[in-house]
Write an enzyme that holds these catalytic residues in place. Sequence first.
Site, mmCIF file in Angstrom:
data_model
loop_
_atom_site.group_PDB
_atom_site.id
_atom_site.type_symbol
_atom_site.label_atom_id
_atom_site.label_comp_id
_atom_site.label_asym_id
_atom_site.label_seq_id
_atom_site.Cartn_x
_atom_site.Cartn_y
_atom_site.Cartn_z
ATOM 1 N N ASP A 78 30.528 17.217 -5.041
ATOM 2 C CA ASP A 78 30.208 16.667 -6.512
ATOM 3 C C ASP A 78 31.412 15.870 -6.591
ATOM 4 O O ASP A 78 32.097 15.535 -5.685
ATOM 5 C CB ASP A 78 30.038 17.834 -7.428
ATOM 6 N N LYS A 85 26.332 26.313 -8.922
ATOM 7 C CA LYS A 85 27.394 25.041 -8.937
ATOM 8 C C LYS A 85 28.549 25.698 -8.699
ATOM 9 O O LYS A 85 28.809 27.008 -9.166
ATOM 10 C CB LYS A 85 27.468 24.257 -10.204
#
Length: 449
Positions: free
Chosen positions: A162, A122
């Site tokens: 995201d 991430k």
Amino acid sequence: MTDILQLVKAKDPNEREFHQAVMEVVESIKPVMDRNPEYRSAKVLERLVEPERVIMFRVVWMDDQGRVHVNRGFRVEMNSAIGPYKGGLRFHPSVNLGILKFLAFEQVFKNALTTLPMGGGKGGSDFDPKGKSDTEVMRFCQAFMAELFRHIGPNTDVPAGDIGVGAREIGFLFGMYKKLANEFTGVLTGKSLNWGGSLIRPEATGYGSVYFAAEMLATANQSLEAKTCLVSGAGNVAQYTMEKLIEMGAKPVTFSDSSGYIYDEKGVDRDKLDYLMELKNIKRGRVKEYAEKYPEAVYTPADPNADHNPLWDHKADCAFPSATQNEINAKDAQNLVNNGVQLVCEGANMPTVPDGIEIFTENKILYGPGKAANAGGVSVSGLEMTQNSMRLSWTRQEVDNRLKMIMHSIHKTCLEAAEQYGHPGNYMVGANIAGFIKVVNAMLDQGLV
Ligand code: NDP
């Protein structure tokens, strides 16, 4: 087992969200550790909580007025036991290392559940795209990629979107990667259709979440037909959750952004959703404007001092938290139960605090944790990678069928693992155990690396 939590807290005392994510997994996998002493001696937990690599960098860019800004960029490459690092980029002022470690940690288990060969990662930045012009966003994305490009690649690390990173940002990021690397490869997912994207990728997280909800309801011989649903967020996940809910005959009555929420008792229908999508994705407006267009809807501004979120205090059958982490506290969870909600399906990552999850479990709510319920997004990202490698594009129907099959399989895997380890019907325990076993066995096969 408490040792590992103490270790994590002692090493990085300020990473609250990461501690929370680790605690949830560690509690779930206790019976697996007890049955497999070799996991303990191989220190698999200690290895899992330590990212394989963390990249942290300065991002300098200039706004339209010629002022210089400095942001911080990150990529957490958490675990590559079962495939290249895979996970989104988040651009939001709240971004810090602890939040990205929690997201990367969750991603490792989620990706293992998808049945596709993807490790977990991430990244992102504390940059806030809200209120910035397209050219400012472009300059930021280019500056961000000017550093990130040397660490990623189609077989190494494949970022996606995201919060705050949608089609526009992926386009700017990809353009800069292509220029610097001098190659056109599937290094990012969520690309636009005419330059390597996959059909259904924008819809995948929301659709997948609704497919997962339908699977959970089917275990109680129920369907989404005529169910009243609370949805939070108004971004990518929330929009396509509402789209699929409407398609399946359910009635979404709420959605939100960080400024407030809308309650539309009559339900958001196709026309209203079209308006909302244009408002959010093209005009980049606020949800408040929906109540100006549709006066029957009620807008409630967010109160930063409130002890609960009133969005969760409406009578409903199902709840789809789809905004951000820890958006359902214990009081919200209790309100949901009191108001008759029988299913909570997490489109967002870790939207429910641990006490809230306990309330759902005690009250036998059908509770689909994010790492299972929102895995549709990364699954279709995996399918986008496959199509890029094969240099072909599947039809909408083909991708949607695969997404449905994957969500069906994740649901089944969670239930089977939960049953096998003495927690029948507990999707959270099942998701943690199934993801854990797959990743850990791969780590053991590959030795001490
Ligand atoms: P978007 O940026 O498209 O939308 C996020 C929405 O949530 C916006 O409406 C935003 O409001 C709201 N929001 C964000 N932060 C906060 C906050 N601190 N308080 C209140 N509201 C907030 O993001 P996505 O829809 O892509 O992501 C939503 C969630 O889903 C996240 O938890 C993400 O990690 C998760 N997720 C996303 C996937 C994807 O494919 N996109 C895949 C799997 C999970 P505002 O505009 O005011 O900031």
